[in-house]
Write a protein that holds these residues in place. Sequence first.
Motif, mmCIF file in Angstrom:
data_model
loop_
_atom_site.group_PDB
_atom_site.id
_atom_site.type_symbol
_atom_site.label_atom_id
_atom_site.label_comp_id
_atom_site.label_asym_id
_atom_site.label_seq_id
_atom_site.Cartn_x
_atom_site.Cartn_y
_atom_site.Cartn_z
ATOM 1 N N GLN A 110 15.476 14.652 -12.203
ATOM 2 C CA GLN A 110 16.258 15.385 -13.187
ATOM 3 C C GLN A 110 16.478 16.842 -12.807
ATOM 4 O OE1 GLN A 110 17.623 13.949 -16.220
ATOM 5 N NE2 GLN A 110 17.157 12.209 -14.890
ATOM 6 N N LYS A 111 15.505 17.438 -12.143
ATOM 7 C CA LYS A 111 15.550 18.872 -11.860
ATOM 8 C C LYS A 111 15.805 19.205 -10.393
ATOM 9 C CE LYS A 111 14.505 19.687 -16.156
ATOM 10 N NZ LYS A 111 15.503 20.235 -17.111
ATOM 11 N N GLY A 112 15.959 18.204 -9.561
ATOM 12 C CA GLY A 112 16.191 18.462 -8.144
ATOM 13 C C GLY A 112 14.999 19.099 -7.455
ATOM 14 N N LYS A 113 13.793 18.725 -7.867
ATOM 15 C CA LYS A 113 12.565 19.281 -7.300
ATOM 16 C C LYS A 113 11.861 18.244 -6.419
ATOM 17 C CE LYS A 113 12.948 23.154 -9.664
ATOM 18 N NZ LYS A 113 13.162 24.479 -9.015
ATOM 19 N N ASP A 114 10.726 18.659 -5.852
ATOM 20 C CA ASP A 114 9.970 17.762 -4.987
ATOM 21 C C ASP A 114 8.466 17.940 -5.232
ATOM 22 O OD1 ASP A 114 9.476 15.843 -3.037
ATOM 23 O OD2 ASP A 114 9.412 17.326 -1.417
ATOM 24 N N VAL A 115 8.062 17.837 -6.476
ATOM 25 C CA VAL A 115 6.640 17.918 -6.813
ATOM 26 C C VAL A 115 5.941 16.660 -6.291
ATOM 27 C CG1 VAL A 115 4.940 18.089 -8.672
ATOM 28 C CG2 VAL A 115 7.127 19.314 -8.851
ATOM 29 N N GLN A 116 4.839 16.856 -5.608
ATOM 30 C CA GLN A 116 4.116 15.732 -5.015
ATOM 31 C C GLN A 116 2.978 15.261 -5.920
ATOM 32 O OE1 GLN A 116 3.010 16.286 -0.801
ATOM 33 N NE2 GLN A 116 4.344 18.085 -0.785
ATOM 34 N N VAL A 117 2.729 13.959 -5.887
ATOM 35 C CA VAL A 117 1.587 13.377 -6.595
ATOM 36 C C VAL A 117 0.520 13.025 -5.568
ATOM 37 C CG1 VAL A 117 0.761 11.495 -8.042
ATOM 38 C CG2 VAL A 117 3.039 12.443 -8.414
ATOM 39 N N LEU A 118 -0.665 13.593 -5.740
ATOM 40 C CA LEU A 118 -1.804 13.283 -4.885
ATOM 41 C C LEU A 118 -2.753 12.362 -5.642
ATOM 42 C CD1 LEU A 118 -2.575 16.923 -3.612
ATOM 43 C CD2 LEU A 118 -1.063 15.218 -2.568
ATOM 44 N N GLY A 119 -3.337 11.418 -4.943
ATOM 45 C CA GLY A 119 -4.349 10.567 -5.557
ATOM 46 C C GLY A 119 -3.870 9.202 -5.998
ATOM 47 N N TRP A 120 -2.548 8.967 -5.979
ATOM 48 C CA TRP A 120 -2.038 7.654 -6.376
ATOM 49 C C TRP A 120 -0.675 7.396 -5.762
ATOM 50 C CZ3 TRP A 120 -3.849 3.272 -7.619
ATOM 51 C CH2 TRP A 120 -3.076 2.280 -8.202
ATOM 52 N N ASN A 121 -0.514 6.192 -5.237
ATOM 53 C CA ASN A 121 0.754 5.749 -4.664
ATOM 54 C C ASN A 121 1.216 4.522 -5.428
ATOM 55 O OD1 ASN A 121 2.609 4.191 -2.904
ATOM 56 N ND2 ASN A 121 2.188 5.809 -1.412
ATOM 57 N N THR A 122 2.340 4.645 -6.143
ATOM 58 C CA THR A 122 2.803 3.528 -6.965
ATOM 59 C C THR A 122 3.265 2.341 -6.122
ATOM 60 O OG1 THR A 122 5.009 4.535 -7.103
ATOM 61 C CG2 THR A 122 3.481 5.003 -8.894
ATOM 62 N N GLU A 123 3.727 2.594 -4.903
ATOM 63 C CA GLU A 123 4.199 1.493 -4.062
ATOM 64 C C GLU A 123 3.034 0.651 -3.541
ATOM 65 O OE1 GLU A 123 7.287 0.583 -3.559
ATOM 66 O OE2 GLU A 123 8.089 2.226 -4.772
ATOM 67 N N SER A 124 2.019 1.314 -3.006
ATOM 68 C CA SER A 124 0.880 0.582 -2.446
ATOM 69 C C SER A 124 -0.158 0.241 -3.497
ATOM 70 C CB SER A 124 0.210 1.411 -1.351
ATOM 71 O OG SER A 124 -0.377 2.589 -1.890
ATOM 72 N N GLN A 125 -0.024 0.847 -4.687
ATOM 73 C CA GLN A 125 -0.985 0.657 -5.771
ATOM 74 C C GLN A 125 -2.401 0.975 -5.305
ATOM 75 O OE1 GLN A 125 -0.436 -0.786 -9.383
ATOM 76 N NE2 GLN A 125 1.171 0.618 -8.682
ATOM 77 N N ASP A 126 -2.523 2.125 -4.656
ATOM 78 C CA ASP A 126 -3.828 2.559 -4.179
ATOM 79 C C ASP A 126 -3.917 4.074 -4.267
ATOM 80 O OD1 ASP A 126 -6.375 2.207 -3.281
ATOM 81 O OD2 ASP A 126 -5.829 1.938 -1.175
ATOM 82 N N GLY A 127 -5.151 4.571 -4.326
ATOM 83 C CA GLY A 127 -5.319 6.007 -4.443
ATOM 84 C C GLY A 127 -6.767 6.420 -4.479
ATOM 85 N N GLN A 128 -7.050 7.521 -5.175
ATOM 86 C CA GLN A 128 -8.383 8.100 -5.227
ATOM 87 C C GLN A 128 -9.180 7.529 -6.400
ATOM 88 O OE1 GLN A 128 -9.799 10.747 -3.149
ATOM 89 N NE2 GLN A 128 -8.184 9.905 -1.858
ATOM 90 N N PHE A 129 -10.415 7.098 -6.110
ATOM 91 C CA PHE A 129 -11.300 6.584 -7.156
ATOM 92 C C PHE A 129 -12.696 7.169 -6.961
ATOM 93 C CE2 PHE A 129 -7.893 3.521 -6.808
ATOM 94 C CZ PHE A 129 -7.552 3.327 -8.142
#
Length: 373
Positions: free
Chosen positions: A204-223
């Motif tokens: 919506q805002k033309g930004k590139d904020v990154q998400v650390l700790g979770w990947n929705t595609e691989s369904q894996d992240g930090q636990f």
Amino acid sequence: MKKHLLAAPAMLAAATFALAACAAPPSETPAEPGSQPSSSSGGDSSGFKACMVSDSGGFDDKSFNQTSHKGLTDAVDQLGIEQGEVESKNVADFTKNIQSMVDAKCNIIVTVGFLLSDATVAAAKANPDVKFAIVDNNDPETYSSVKNLKPLVFNTAQSSFMAGYVAAATSQTGKVGTFGGAKIPTVTIFMDGFAQGVEYFNEQKGKDVQVLGWNTESQDGQFVPGDNPFENVNGGKTTAQNLVSQGADVILPVAGPAGEGALQVAKASGGKVNTIWVDTDGCVSAEAYCANIMTSVYKAMDHAVTQAITDAKNDSFTNEAYVGTLDNDGTGLAPYHEFDSKIPADVKADVEKIKADITSGAITIESKSQPKG
């Protein structure tokens, strides 16, 4: 963000759940913890007894056990019934603790947490004259045939989507993070929604904020590491510090009591790092950290539990799943509290618009962990 996150109203049916009841946001009175199997009574009990079994977090976990327990105590106060409860210390306690409530002649037993599912189903099948309800799990294929078991579940992907948008809109580093207590659906549903909310902000805002700790595609992240990760506050702190070291300045911990580790990291940062709490209003359940909690993704577990107990007492109990959504106030964002003046008005307005669009089906959220009615 993928275009299929946005859908025309015609797709609403695919995302709509069968709702068994309506709930309101959780009240701001934290529950009192218990430690041993106990029993008490209110006023005119009429011989009806409502009971609860916690997971390993206990009834003072500042999270879902505590809010669920409040639903029990509210029912006792409102209905004048007897009360029984027992706290679990680990997974090995679940079966024996449920049996202790059966032995205590409880009319309804509410178990709290996804991890109690197998023990709850087994007990419900073995005791068809006792009503059961479970917070945070529904397996339609298994549960539908158990007529005395009611699932109480919450589509927190919806409210976490809003939280992700808030995090992305307020991040100063362009990086936000999340971590879980364990890779189970009631945890990853928050992480899915959060990440997709950030993705929606970027689109919506033309930004590139990154998400650390979770990947929705691989369904894996930090636990959180350890044999009992939800109780591992130090592990939660280390996990949060790892995300901060990578640049995250807003963190969503989905780890029960272990999430306090993230609160500790935020408090020690001197305002450079903030958090978004889950399950209950963190400014109530973890008041000491309110200055570092932007908002919270609540689940109205207290109201759902109270209603299930009320229905059992009034002979209107069914095994139809209750699904808390934005539409019935079963989940949502808690107030911004100390951040109310810090979050821009346009961000607040965007969040309200997002809520309306999710409710109408103009925005749909993709998460395999979303509950089924």
